[in-house]
Write an enzyme that holds these catalytic residues in place. Structure first.
Site, PDB file in Angstrom:
ATOM      1  NE  ARG A   1      18.139   5.504  42.988  1.00 33.35           N
ATOM      2  CZ  ARG A   1      17.295   5.821  43.986  1.00 33.35           C
ATOM      3  NH1 ARG A   1      16.170   6.476  43.719  1.00 33.35           N
ATOM      4  NH2 ARG A   1      17.587   5.512  45.228  1.00 33.35           N
TER       5      ARG A   1
ATOM      6  CE1 TYR B   1      13.755   2.923  16.255  1.00 34.29           C
ATOM      7  CE2 TYR B   1      13.099   3.268  18.536  1.00 34.29           C
ATOM      8  CZ  TYR B   1      13.960   2.724  17.614  1.00 34.29           C
ATOM      9  OH  TYR B   1      15.030   1.976  18.041  1.00 34.29           O
TER      10      TYR B   1
ATOM     11  CG  ASP C   1       9.630  11.115  19.147  1.00 36.81           C
ATOM     12  OD1 ASP C   1      10.504  11.924  18.790  1.00 36.81           O
ATOM     13  OD2 ASP C   1       9.883   9.939  19.459  1.00 36.81           O
TER      14      ASP C   1
ATOM     15  CE  LYS D   1      18.252   7.842  16.889  1.00 40.99           C
ATOM     16  NZ  LYS D   1      17.876   7.358  18.225  1.00 40.99           N
TER      17      LYS D   1
END
Length: 388
Positions: free
Chosen positions: A50, A102, A173, A198
């Site tokens: 983690r 988005y 972004d 993406k």
């Protein structure tokens, strides 16, 4: 000597000549949750996955290199990255965000971040003086450029000057262009976001998200937050994203070339009322893109005459897939009204230009002749069905 982009996609300079990992060319998947210690107060450099994992660390170094940042942080999804990003802020803080984002980002800000005490001003950052919206408690400006799905282009360098003047963060972004075509940190941004699902991954086979920064104070905060919130990307997914990045440059070039041809073809279709692609000289952001990016990308949006045409086109594509995503090797057609922006209030969608007639295309790397042949067939069938 500065390394070329394609070389950086394949090699970390610091690891050249290193034959550790038994000389494996593909970086190993360290599928482990924890690590043994040689003794008390001693560590191999990894304690618990983690906190960090060798496979994730390797991927993060590659992405940081591609964006010219000092560090990158890999998350389970793009939305997980943005969710943790919001932990930089405290109740009462104000952010200026682009109004055309988005739909998942809008949903997060409206239903989660607002609940946690943050306030937002949604403005068309490409078309207004953003400085007019800065308040005493404003902590950041958050943009996409180009935006999703209306492809609005904002001048990053100009906005960075505003942010620095008021000592606030500029967050960009960069998913639509990828670091192959655009590097916001070089233009003055403080933080870059990617949905690694993406273009970075490029194969529609895994989910990922990234935050990249060139500021030491933000780096330290992100490293604390990612180990605390536990949203780090799993080793196997890191492997898949690394594999995708190896071909990022050649994929982006091919997809962009295809997108340009398709954009020009769409402009000639009688049922298409508007083609929105920054690579077209008619796009209002064309010159800004030429200034701040090395290309125009593979995303385009177009408007058709009416909803009937939109439905007919979506129902008749075959090789091109009617699907909700972008950035993969396959060409996808998306209907923002019911997919990416379904949770955005109708009045906001329409204000941003998203209607029943809006279609968004993520252009892939197929032979463009085949893509155009399918589009010609689909459009002819749609016209025959509707016009009789």
């Amino acid at each position: 000597m500065a390394r070329g982009f394609e070389t950086k996609c394949l090699h970390l300079e610091e690891e050249e000549g290193d034959c550790s990992h038994f000389g494996a060319l593909s970086y190993p998947i360290y599928q482990t949750a924890t690590y043994a210690h040689p003794g008390v107060g001693q560590s191999t450099g990894f304690d618990y996955s983690r906190l960090q994992n060798p496979t994730r660390e390797h991927l993060e170094k590659i992405v940081a290199s591609l964006e010219n940042g000092i560090d990158a942080f890999a998350f389970t999804t793009g939305m997980a990255a943005i969710t943790m990003l919001m932990e930089l802020f405290a109740p009462g803080d104000h952010l200026i965000v682009d109004e055309d984002l988005y739909g998942g980002s809008i949903r997060l800000f409206s239903h989660v971040s607002s609940k946690n005490g943050l306030t937002f001003s949604s403005v068309p950052c490409h078309a207004v003086n953003v400085e007019d919206y800065i308040q005493p408690n404003t902590k950041a400006i958050y943009i996409e450029t180009p935006t999703n799905p209306m492809m609005n282009v904002t001048d990053i360098a100009a906005l960075a000057q505003v942010a620095k003047k008021h000592d606030i963060l500029l967050i960009v972004d960069n998913t639509f262009l990828s670091p192959y075509f655009q590097n916001p940190l070089d233009l003055g941004a403080d933080i870059v976001i990617h949905s690694g699902t993406k273009f970075l991954g490029g194969h529609n086979d895994t989910l990922a998200g990234f935050l990249v920064t060139n500021r030491e104070d933000i780096r330290e905060r992100f490293r604390f937050l990612i180990k605390t919130t536990g949203a780090g990307l799993a080793p196997f997914d890191c492997f898949l994203i690394q594999r995708g990045i190896k071909t990022l440059g050649i994929r982006m070039e091919r997809a962009q070339a295809n997108a340009m041809e398709i954009a020009h073809w769409l402009q000639k279709q009688s049922c298409v009322t508007e083609v929105i692609y920054p690579g077209l000289k008619s796009h209002p952001g064309h010159e800004i893109m030429k200034k701040q990016a090395r290309g125009f990308g593979a995303m385009l949006t177009f408007q058709v005459k009416n909803q009937a045409y939109a439905y007919a086109i979506l129902g008749k594509v075959r090789m091109i897939k009617y699907a909700e995503s972008l950035g993969g090797v396959e060409t996808l057609l998306t209907y923002p009204m019911t997919q990416t922006h379904a949770d955005v209030p109708d009045e906001i969608r329409r204000k941003n230009g998203i209607t029943e007639c809006t279609l968004r295309m993520s252009v892939g790397i197929e032979d463009v002749k085949d893509l155009l042949a399918e589009l010609k067939k689909v459009f002819a069938e749609a016209e025959q069905k509707i016009e009789g």
